[in-house]
Write a protein that holds these residues in place. Structure first.
Motif, PDB file in Angstrom:
ATOM      1  N   PHE A   1      56.213  35.456  58.142  1.00 37.48           N
ATOM      2  CA  PHE A   1      56.100  36.913  58.056  1.00 37.48           C
ATOM      3  C   PHE A   1      54.662  37.337  58.347  1.00 37.48           C
ATOM      4  O   PHE A   1      54.411  38.226  59.158  1.00 37.48           O
ATOM      5  N   TYR A   2      53.707  36.699  57.681  1.00 33.53           N
ATOM      6  CA  TYR A   2      52.306  37.041  57.902  1.00 33.53           C
ATOM      7  C   TYR A   2      51.851  36.692  59.315  1.00 33.53           C
ATOM      8  O   TYR A   2      51.120  37.451  59.943  1.00 33.53           O
ATOM      9  N   LYS A   3      52.290  35.578  59.830  1.00 36.64           N
ATOM     10  CA  LYS A   3      51.888  35.195  61.194  1.00 36.64           C
ATOM     11  C   LYS A   3      52.403  36.216  62.204  1.00 36.64           C
ATOM     12  O   LYS A   3      51.693  36.588  63.137  1.00 36.64           O
ATOM     13  N   ALA A   4      53.646  36.687  62.052  1.00 32.06           N
ATOM     14  CA  ALA A   4      54.204  37.684  62.965  1.00 32.06           C
ATOM     15  C   ALA A   4      53.442  39.003  62.876  1.00 32.06           C
ATOM     16  O   ALA A   4      53.303  39.708  63.877  1.00 32.06           O
ATOM     17  N   ASN A   5      52.938  39.327  61.697  1.00 29.40           N
ATOM     18  CA  ASN A   5      52.234  40.599  61.525  1.00 29.40           C
ATOM     19  C   ASN A   5      50.757  40.530  61.887  1.00 29.40           C
ATOM     20  O   ASN A   5      50.189  41.531  62.309  1.00 29.40           O
ATOM     21  N   TRP A   6      50.140  39.392  61.713  1.00 30.04           N
ATOM     22  CA  TRP A   6      48.701  39.299  61.923  1.00 30.04           C
ATOM     23  C   TRP A   6      48.295  38.616  63.219  1.00 30.04           C
ATOM     24  O   TRP A   6      47.165  38.754  63.659  1.00 30.04           O
ATOM     25  N   ASN A   7      49.167  37.862  63.824  1.00 28.61           N
ATOM     26  CA  ASN A   7      48.811  37.120  65.026  1.00 28.61           C
ATOM     27  C   ASN A   7      49.445  37.783  66.242  1.00 28.61           C
ATOM     28  O   ASN A   7      50.649  37.729  66.416  1.00 28.61           O
TER      29      ASN A   7
ATOM     30  N   PRO B   1      52.998  33.964  70.689  1.00 28.45           N
ATOM     31  CA  PRO B   1      54.337  34.484  70.407  1.00 28.45           C
ATOM     32  C   PRO B   1      54.914  33.850  69.137  1.00 28.45           C
ATOM     33  O   PRO B   1      54.780  32.646  68.919  1.00 28.45           O
ATOM     34  N   VAL B   2      55.524  34.683  68.290  1.00 26.34           N
ATOM     35  CA  VAL B   2      56.118  34.222  67.042  1.00 26.34           C
ATOM     36  C   VAL B   2      57.563  34.707  66.989  1.00 26.34           C
ATOM     37  O   VAL B   2      57.839  35.880  67.235  1.00 26.34           O
ATOM     38  N   LEU B   3      58.478  33.795  66.672  1.00 23.76           N
ATOM     39  CA  LEU B   3      59.878  34.134  66.409  1.00 23.76           C
ATOM     40  C   LEU B   3      60.399  33.107  65.421  1.00 23.76           C
ATOM     41  O   LEU B   3      60.494  31.931  65.741  1.00 23.76           O
ATOM     42  N   HIS B   4      60.698  33.555  64.197  1.00 27.62           N
ATOM     43  CA  HIS B   4      61.132  32.640  63.143  1.00 27.62           C
ATOM     44  C   HIS B   4      62.389  33.167  62.481  1.00 27.62           C
ATOM     45  O   HIS B   4      62.433  34.311  62.015  1.00 27.62           O
TER      46      HIS B   4
ATOM     47  N   THR C   1      59.054  38.361  63.933  1.00 28.64           N
ATOM     48  CA  THR C   1      58.577  38.198  65.299  1.00 28.64           C
ATOM     49  C   THR C   1      57.478  39.202  65.627  1.00 28.64           C
ATOM     50  O   THR C   1      57.464  40.304  65.092  1.00 28.64           O
ATOM     51  N   ASN C   2      56.591  38.801  66.518  1.00 26.72           N
ATOM     52  CA  ASN C   2      55.597  39.735  67.024  1.00 26.72           C
ATOM     53  C   ASN C   2      55.989  40.230  68.422  1.00 26.72           C
ATOM     54  O   ASN C   2      55.211  40.880  69.103  1.00 26.72           O
ATOM     55  N   GLN C   3      57.219  39.951  68.816  1.00 27.13           N
ATOM     56  CA  GLN C   3      57.751  40.441  70.082  1.00 27.13           C
ATOM     57  C   GLN C   3      58.426  41.797  69.849  1.00 27.13           C
ATOM     58  O   GLN C   3      58.782  42.139  68.725  1.00 27.13           O
ATOM     59  N   GLU C   4      58.635  42.559  70.906  1.00 28.19           N
ATOM     60  CA  GLU C   4      59.234  43.881  70.760  1.00 28.19           C
ATOM     61  C   GLU C   4      60.693  43.815  70.326  1.00 28.19           C
ATOM     62  O   GLU C   4      61.158  44.674  69.574  1.00 28.19           O
ATOM     63  N   GLU C   5      61.435  42.821  70.832  1.00 28.18           N
ATOM     64  CA  GLU C   5      62.849  42.709  70.510  1.00 28.18           C
ATOM     65  C   GLU C   5      63.289  41.257  70.571  1.00 28.18           C
ATOM     66  O   GLU C   5      62.565  40.399  71.072  1.00 28.18           O
ATOM     67  N   ALA C   6      64.482  41.007  70.031  1.00 26.39           N
ATOM     68  CA  ALA C   6      65.047  39.659  70.056  1.00 26.39           C
ATOM     69  C   ALA C   6      66.567  39.774  70.120  1.00 26.39           C
ATOM     70  O   ALA C   6      67.146  40.816  69.798  1.00 26.39           O
ATOM     71  N   GLU C   7      67.196  38.682  70.528  1.00 22.09           N
ATOM     72  CA  GLU C   7      68.648  38.613  70.613  1.00 22.09           C
ATOM     73  C   GLU C   7      69.119  37.420  69.793  1.00 22.09           C
ATOM     74  O   GLU C   7      68.555  36.339  69.882  1.00 22.09           O
ATOM     75  N   LEU C   8      70.160  37.637  68.997  1.00 19.54           N
ATOM     76  CA  LEU C   8      70.710  36.586  68.150  1.00 19.54           C
ATOM     77  C   LEU C   8      71.983  36.043  68.778  1.00 19.54           C
ATOM     78  O   LEU C   8      72.866  36.801  69.161  1.00 19.54           O
ATOM     79  N   PHE C   9      72.064  34.708  68.875  1.00 18.84           N
ATOM     80  CA  PHE C   9      73.265  34.035  69.355  1.00 18.84           C
ATOM     81  C   PHE C   9      73.827  33.184  68.224  1.00 18.84           C
ATOM     82  O   PHE C   9      73.093  32.441  67.586  1.00 18.84           O
TER      83      PHE C   9
ATOM     84  N   ASP D   1      61.116  46.185  63.648  1.00 18.23           N
ATOM     85  CA  ASP D   1      60.659  47.343  62.875  1.00 18.23           C
ATOM     86  C   ASP D   1      59.130  47.271  62.715  1.00 18.23           C
ATOM     87  O   ASP D   1      58.496  46.329  63.198  1.00 18.23           O
ATOM     88  N   PRO D   2      58.510  48.239  62.041  1.00 23.81           N
ATOM     89  CA  PRO D   2      57.050  48.223  61.882  1.00 23.81           C
ATOM     90  C   PRO D   2      56.506  46.994  61.143  1.00 23.81           C
ATOM     91  O   PRO D   2      55.325  46.685  61.242  1.00 23.81           O
ATOM     92  N   TYR D   3      57.374  46.301  60.391  1.00 27.56           N
ATOM     93  CA  TYR D   3      56.954  45.098  59.672  1.00 27.56           C
ATOM     94  C   TYR D   3      57.268  43.824  60.451  1.00 27.56           C
ATOM     95  O   TYR D   3      57.230  42.731  59.896  1.00 27.56           O
ATOM     96  N   HIS D   4      57.601  43.977  61.718  1.00 25.92           N
ATOM     97  CA  HIS D   4      57.874  42.859  62.617  1.00 25.92           C
ATOM     98  C   HIS D   4      59.069  42.016  62.164  1.00 25.92           C
ATOM     99  O   HIS D   4      59.055  40.797  62.286  1.00 25.92           O
ATOM    100  N   THR D   5      60.078  42.685  61.629  1.00 26.32           N
ATOM    101  CA  THR D   5      61.314  42.005  61.253  1.00 26.32           C
ATOM    102  C   THR D   5      62.486  42.623  62.007  1.00 26.32           C
ATOM    103  O   THR D   5      62.451  43.795  62.387  1.00 26.32           O
ATOM    104  N   ILE D   6      63.505  41.809  62.220  1.00 30.20           N
ATOM    105  CA  ILE D   6      64.750  42.265  62.823  1.00 30.20           C
ATOM    106  C   ILE D   6      65.876  41.695  61.973  1.00 30.20           C
ATOM    107  O   ILE D   6      65.818  40.538  61.563  1.00 30.20           O
ATOM    108  N   ARG D   7      66.895  42.516  61.717  1.00 25.82           N
ATOM    109  CA  ARG D   7      68.002  42.087  60.850  1.00 25.82           C
ATOM    110  C   ARG D   7      69.342  42.360  61.534  1.00 25.82           C
ATOM    111  O   ARG D   7      69.562  43.432  62.063  1.00 25.82           O
TER     112      ARG D   7
END
Length: 87
Positions: A15-21, A25-28, A48-56, A68-74
């Motif tokens: 979470f911190y790495k996606a927000n501070w780095n 590229p970060v996706l966890h 993630t620090n990317q704009e968007e992601a896709e879940l498979f 979202d602003p906290y670099h999370t996707i649900r």
């Protein structure tokens, strides 16, 4: 932010790495250490620090979403199968 034996980084680390780095590229996928899930419908979250992601899930797209602003996707109420699933 790491396990007691320091062998694995916990979700808080990512979470911190996606927000501070912003350089690397970060996706966890969060909660991936939770291997035993009882419900056939699960929520999935990524940091993630990317704009968007896709879940498979098992090769089937569950859609692309923007961070979202906290670099999370649900993704909510995603159907999984009994036994092993490929996320």
């Amino acid at each position: 932010m790491v396990t007691f034996d320091r062998k694995e980084r916990k979700d808080a680390f990512w979470f911190y790495k996606a927000n501070w780095n912003q350089e690397d590229p970060v996706l966890h996928l969060a909660e991936k250490r939770n291997l035993y899930r009882k419900s056939p419908y699960q929520d999935f979250m990524v940091f993630t620090n990317q704009e968007e992601a896709e879940l498979f899930v098992n090769g089937k797209s569950q859609g692309r979403k923007k961070a979202d602003p906290y670099h999370t996707i649900r993704w909510e109420n995603v159907e999984i199968f009994s036994g092993e699933n490929l996320i």
